[in-house]
Enzyme design. Sequence first.
Site, PDB file in Angstrom:
ATOM      1  N   LYS A 126      86.261  74.766  22.630  1.00  0.00           N
ATOM      2  CA  LYS A 126      86.056  75.989  21.834  1.00  0.00           C
ATOM      3  C   LYS A 126      86.941  75.999  20.581  1.00  0.00           C
ATOM      4  O   LYS A 126      86.848  75.080  19.777  1.00  0.00           O
ATOM      5  CB  LYS A 126      86.254  77.221  22.729  1.00  0.00           C
ATOM      6  CG  LYS A 126      85.246  77.240  23.876  1.00  0.00           C
ATOM      7  CD  LYS A 126      85.443  78.336  24.885  1.00  0.00           C
ATOM      8  CE  LYS A 126      86.537  78.037  25.857  1.00  0.00           C
ATOM      9  NZ  LYS A 126      86.471  78.822  27.091  1.00  0.00           N
ATOM     10  N   ASP A 128      87.502  80.548  34.244  1.00  0.00           N
ATOM     11  CA  ASP A 128      86.804  81.847  34.190  1.00  0.00           C
ATOM     12  C   ASP A 128      85.571  81.894  35.095  1.00  0.00           C
ATOM     13  O   ASP A 128      85.222  82.946  35.630  1.00  0.00           O
ATOM     14  CB  ASP A 128      86.438  82.239  32.745  1.00  0.00           C
ATOM     15  CG  ASP A 128      85.774  81.121  31.957  1.00  0.00           C
ATOM     16  OD1 ASP A 128      85.593  80.023  32.501  1.00  0.00           O
ATOM     17  OD2 ASP A 128      85.442  81.354  30.773  1.00  0.00           O
TER      18      ASP A 128
HETATM   19  C1  BGC Z   1      85.420  75.289  29.174  1.00  0.00           C
HETATM   20  C2  BGC Z   1      85.198  75.816  30.575  1.00  0.00           C
HETATM   21  C3  BGC Z   1      84.939  77.297  30.532  1.00  0.00           C
HETATM   22  C4  BGC Z   1      83.816  77.604  29.566  1.00  0.00           C
HETATM   23  C5  BGC Z   1      83.519  79.082  29.445  1.00  0.00           C
HETATM   24  C6  BGC Z   1      84.280  75.710  28.264  1.00  0.00           C
HETATM   25  O1  BGC Z   1      84.525  75.311  26.950  1.00  0.00           O
HETATM   26  O2  BGC Z   1      85.497  73.889  29.219  1.00  0.00           O
HETATM   27  O3  BGC Z   1      86.310  75.518  31.383  1.00  0.00           O
HETATM   28  O4  BGC Z   1      84.619  77.741  31.818  1.00  0.00           O
HETATM   29  O5  BGC Z   1      84.128  77.116  28.288  1.00  0.00           O
HETATM   30  O6  BGC Z   1      84.597  79.795  28.964  1.00  0.00           O
END
Ligand code: BGC
Length: 461
Positions: A166, A202
């Site tokens: 992200k 999460d």
């Molecule tokens: C992460 C996950 C997370 C998801 C939603 C992804 O970029 O790798 O661990 O659950 O985003 O937040």
Amino acid sequence: MSTPVLHLDDPVKRQKVLELVRGLDLTADTQKKIRDVFESEMELGLAKNPPVASSLQMENTFLPELCDGSEEGDYLSLDLGGTNFRVIWLRIKSGAVVSEAVQYYQVPEDVRLGPGVKLFDFLAECIHNFMDGRQLKGQNLPLGFTFSFPMTQQGLDVGILVSWTKSFNCSGVVGEDAVKMLNDAIHRRGDTDVDVIAVLNDTTGTLVQGAFVDRKCAIGLILGTGSNACYIERADRIEKWEGEHKDVKEVVIDVEWGAFGDNGVLDFIKTEYDKEVDRNSLLVGSFTFEKHFGGKYLGEIVRCVLVRLTKEGLLFQSNASEELLQHGAFTTRFVSLIEEDNVNGVDVNTTGALNELKLAFNKEDIEIVKYICWLVSDRAAILVSICTASLLERMDRPETTVAIDGSLFKHHPRLKSFMEKYIAAMAPANKFQLMLAEDGSGKGAGLIAAIASRLKKQQAH
Ligand code: BGC
């Protein structure tokens, strides 16, 4: 409900548009292929010595059970995953959250992209600020830490970061235990008293929160900035799980499907638009599956398509505004708003979005933009549904509730109904319902801290 349709009077123009977006329209054959690859990647991800590495981490969360209703007490939970960091104080009685106090802290960009130590110092400072403001000092509250990134877990309270995703890319954290880094930061301050007893994703928080509301819940799914899911797996099918766990029958597995296909097995679905979105993202080549539909990227995919169509003379009389040419200018919020127009048979949100982007447009442009948002949303629903249907069939329960949280799921007007349609068709023998589990990552972290406390006490006896 029909599949995306483009209404244009000019058949030649219509054909040209459809040609340029053909790759976004997943045929039944392609969908079947994606599903086969997903299922084989899941198996490889659980294997001890896989012949080839899987792109699915299939991580053991070490969460062997959900709430049993006996959880009690005051807990803190932290939620880090997006640009807002949250600290939450929860009071739990008989396994239910009876009160909660929440505070949001914006994580500045230089903290999200700077040295990891600074990030954890920032988190510790927020915890201190939160406790100070609520006279919680000196109470040594158990804390559950939702760290929404891929981790390798060696227990409920150890989470080694595999990679950032992200909008985070702090140095010195990959390969390190996030719990230790947080504890170190708290100790460096010397003025804050908490006990980090559980770290979780999460999706896990969402599953626990969902299962609290509905006992049939066995999948936790996030459709927010990023995307991922966890589900309940039989312990005897986790071949790679080493160490003592004879008495454990089931465990929650974090799929980390955001990275599905990073090893190349899904290259056959990547359009020029997906490749462009990836090229312009913070972590190129990493977590490419969630870049097909995560809230951070959905609007950007639409933008790339619109720019291409404009260049081809099929939109906006070949004039892209400066605004449209900017990365990130076409937000996922626009996609949801335009999809609302599609639902209601009006153009009001579409014209609003195009005006905001300072574009000159006519009726045909509106039709095309609405169609692209529909098509990209439809593909998002198909991709998530393929993975969800695979999990449902894998667990093969008589009935399963899928707990879902995340801004995209909450704000998109019809992702839910698209998914209901597709999952029902893809897993016809498995009864399911999709349930919005609001604030799974916040409440779920408190509940998991409570479960961890209960398990610790049981082990001590
Ligand atoms: C992460 C996950 C997370 C998801 C939603 C992804 O970029 O790798 O661990 O659950 O985003 O937040």
